[in-house]
Design a protein around this motif. Structure first.
Motif, short mmCIF file in Angstrom:
data_model
loop_
_atom_site.label_atom_id
_atom_site.label_comp_id
_atom_site.label_asym_id
_atom_site.label_seq_id
_atom_site.Cartn_x
_atom_site.Cartn_y
_atom_site.Cartn_z
N THR A 32 0.85 -1.19 0.00
CA THR A 32 0.00 0.00 0.00
C THR A 32 0.88 1.24 0.00
O THR A 32 2.01 1.21 0.49
N GLY A 43 -8.46 4.32 0.79
CA GLY A 43 -8.50 3.36 -0.32
C GLY A 43 -8.14 3.97 -1.65
O GLY A 43 -8.53 3.47 -2.70
N CYS A 45 -5.14 4.42 -3.36
CA CYS A 45 -4.16 3.88 -4.31
C CYS A 45 -4.56 2.52 -4.89
O CYS A 45 -4.10 2.15 -5.96
N ARG A 46 -5.39 1.77 -4.17
CA ARG A 46 -5.89 0.47 -4.62
C ARG A 46 -4.81 -0.61 -4.72
O ARG A 46 -5.05 -1.69 -5.25
N MET A 49 -5.56 -4.19 -2.70
CA MET A 49 -6.69 -5.05 -3.06
C MET A 49 -6.42 -6.51 -2.69
O MET A 49 -5.31 -7.02 -2.87
N ALA A 62 -10.69 -3.32 -1.29
CA ALA A 62 -9.52 -2.60 -0.76
C ALA A 62 -9.38 -2.95 0.72
O ALA A 62 -10.24 -2.60 1.53
N ARG A 85 -3.08 -5.62 -9.18
CA ARG A 85 -1.91 -4.95 -8.62
C ARG A 85 -0.96 -4.49 -9.73
O ARG A 85 -0.44 -3.37 -9.69
N VAL A 88 -2.52 -1.47 -11.40
CA VAL A 88 -2.39 -0.27 -10.56
C VAL A 88 -0.97 0.26 -10.61
O VAL A 88 -0.74 1.47 -10.73
#
Length: 200
Positions: A32, A43, A45-46, A49, A62, A85, A88
């Protein structure tokens, strides 16, 4: 205490904890960037997850804002989670191409390039909002805000004008996960800060 499983490992949590807080308590790594225990979770940046499963049913959530519940089945490294991931991280690499911290974290998870276009090659700020939240929730001021929208959204002083509300405590610089606030700080105050008394 609430009991549930993360990666088939039984864990216990206090009521009110999130999945991320519980994972950290049990030394289970969930990446994170926008989370800090000193302020409320968003929540944004995601990266955190995880996948929840119950029989044939599953969903991605999240973990920093998802509350624990008895009997949850949480998985942190499924193919769905890794795909999200990677996506992101690619978005973050495009949004913040000049951030060494994001590049380091992305590489750790096997992402070293992005398919997305970067709008500012010098950008390091991911607009996670940690700086604004620490200013409001911990310092008790509102010297920092997010201004504009979409790809132009950025961190700055409210109404995009230098403010004398800032007391140069340095909390925003300390909490910033990418180091971006070091260069943004003076524009918020309108004058250079020569002595930052950073909060730990």
């Amino acid at each position: 205490m609430i009991t549930f499983k993360i990666n088939d490992q039984e864990v216990s949590a206090r009521p009110g904890w999130t999945v991320l807080e519980t994972a950290r308590e049990h030394d289970i790594d969930i990446p994170t960037l926008c989370f800090h225990p000193a302020v409320s979770a968003s929540g944004a940046c995601r990266l955190c997850m995880v996948e929840l499963r119950e029989g044939s049913w599953s969903k991605l959530v999240a973990s920093c804002i998802y509350p624990v519940a008895e009997g949850l089945q949480v998985f942190t490294e499924t193919e769905r989670v890794r795909n999200v991931r990677r996506w992101v991280f690619e978005m973050l690499l495009a949004a913040c191409p000049a951030s060494p911290e994001i590049a380091r974290m992305a590489a750790k998870h096997g992402v070293t390039s992005t398919r997305f276009e970067s709008h500012d090659p010098e950008q390091t700020c991911m607009v996670c909002g940690l700086c604004a939240r620490v200013c409001e929730e911990v310092v008790g001021l509102s010297a920092i805000a997010t201004v504009d929208r979409g790809v132009h959204k950025r961190v700055g002083a409210p109404f995009a004008k230098p403010t004398d509300v800032c007391v140069a405590c340095g909390s925003c610089v300390t909490i910033c996960p990418t180091g971006a606030m070091q260069s943004i700080f003076d524009s918020i105050r309108g004058v250079p800060a020569t002595n930052l008394t950073q909060l730990g």
